[in-house]
Scaffold this active site. Structure first.
Site, short mmCIF file in Angstrom:
data_model
loop_
_atom_site.label_atom_id
_atom_site.label_comp_id
_atom_site.label_asym_id
_atom_site.label_seq_id
_atom_site.Cartn_x
_atom_site.Cartn_y
_atom_site.Cartn_z
N ASP A 38 0.68 -1.29 0.10
CA ASP A 38 0.03 0.07 0.01
C ASP A 38 0.90 1.38 -0.22
O ASP A 38 2.10 1.13 0.32
CB ASP A 38 -0.98 0.05 1.14
CG ASP A 38 -1.96 -1.05 1.26
OD1 ASP A 38 -2.39 -1.64 0.04
OD2 ASP A 38 -2.49 -1.81 2.22
N TYR A 66 7.89 -8.60 8.00
CA TYR A 66 7.54 -7.23 8.13
C TYR A 66 7.89 -6.78 9.50
O TYR A 66 7.97 -7.47 10.46
CB TYR A 66 6.00 -7.10 8.24
CG TYR A 66 5.40 -7.58 6.69
CD1 TYR A 66 5.22 -6.64 5.69
CD2 TYR A 66 5.07 -8.75 6.41
CE1 TYR A 66 4.72 -6.88 4.50
CE2 TYR A 66 4.38 -9.29 5.29
CZ TYR A 66 4.26 -8.21 4.43
OH TYR A 66 3.79 -8.47 2.89
N ASP A 80 -6.04 0.58 9.22
CA ASP A 80 -4.88 1.59 9.40
C ASP A 80 -5.19 2.92 9.58
O ASP A 80 -6.30 3.32 9.68
CB ASP A 80 -3.83 1.11 8.31
CG ASP A 80 -4.65 1.79 6.81
OD1 ASP A 80 -5.28 2.78 6.99
OD2 ASP A 80 -4.42 1.15 5.87
N ARG A 167 -2.66 -5.81 8.55
CA ARG A 167 -3.70 -4.96 9.15
C ARG A 167 -4.70 -6.00 9.79
O ARG A 167 -5.11 -5.65 11.13
CB ARG A 167 -4.48 -4.30 8.01
CG ARG A 167 -3.62 -3.22 7.27
CD ARG A 167 -4.45 -2.59 6.32
NE ARG A 167 -4.58 -3.49 5.01
CZ ARG A 167 -5.47 -3.47 4.10
NH1 ARG A 167 -6.52 -2.63 4.47
NH2 ARG A 167 -5.40 -3.98 3.01
#
Length: 234
Positions: A38, A66, A80, A167
């Site tokens: 994103d 991550y 988010d 997320r």
């Protein structure tokens, strides 16, 4: 010009932006990536060029690593901090409880896909339903969290299977803590064998300071069979 490029995507670029830049710089339309990041996320974006496109599916199925920032006590529609705030809660949680709950997600489980995602239901992408405020049953998919830890306050380091939404993982952690939670930052540090140390910046690409990884070098653990011309013809 056949092979793999590992890009360090900056915040603010869409994955499509990166593909368009590389396509123009390399003068080829045969460019694709192996997993969307994103605009608010940065880090490793693996890009396949020309014949390398045939390897996209194999690369997409690799595990990913991550570093994610978490904000507790806030819920948004996008999961988010860029989304519309739906709820705020005052919370007080000790670090030991947070660490225990975070580590409990080192497992395989059914994860509900975010409604703001490109997953298709009945031929339409979920974000299309969300933008029109249409109700839809969100699908669940089996994901595996291979490793997860809290590295600083509420910043997580995690290694996950392909298809995992960070997320959604953060949302699920918040629920298990008895509150709500959203992602406030995301950096992909590794995809398969490719890490940030291997990555080129957009400026490197524009100034031709890069080298494509060959298809053979990109898959060192896959068995190769070399055939002669006669066998290749057959």
């Amino acid at each position: 010009m056949n092979g793999i490029l590992v890009i360090s995507k900056d915040i603010g670029y869409t994955s499509r932006d990166v593909i368009n830049i590389i396509s123009k710089c390399l003068d080829t339309k045969k460019v694709g990536h192996t997993g969307t990041l994103d605009p608010m996320a940065n880090g490793v974006l693996v890009v396949c060029v020309n014949q390398g496109l045939k390897m996209c599916e194999l690369l997409t199925n690799h595990d990913k690593e991550y570093i994610a920032g978490v904000t507790l006590g806030i819920e948004t529609d996008t999961l988010d901090m860029e989304g519309k705030i739906l709820r705020k809660e005052d919370i007080k949680l000790d670090k030991e409880k947070i660490l225990k709950v975070v580590k409990s997600f080192k497992k395989t489980y059914l994860q509900e896909v975010p409604k703001y995602s490109a997953v298709k239901v009945n031929g339409r992408k979920l974000y299309e339903y969300a933008r029109k405020n249409l109700e839809v049953v969100l699908p669940k998919k089996e994901v595996t969290i291979y490793d997860i830890d809290v590295v600083d306050d509420i910043i997580m380091n995690c290694i996950v299977s392909s298809g995992t939404y960070i997320r959604s993982l953060i949302r699920d952690i918040g629920h298990k803590l008895g509150t709500v939670a959203v992602m406030n930052s995301l950096t992909r540090t590794r995809l398969g064998n490719f890490s940030l140390q291997d990555a080129y910046s957009i400026d490197d690409i524009k100034n031709k300071r890069y080298k494509l990884t060959s298809i053979i070098d990109a898959f060192p653990l896959i068995q190769r069979i070399v055939v002669n011309d006669d066998m290749a013809f057959k």
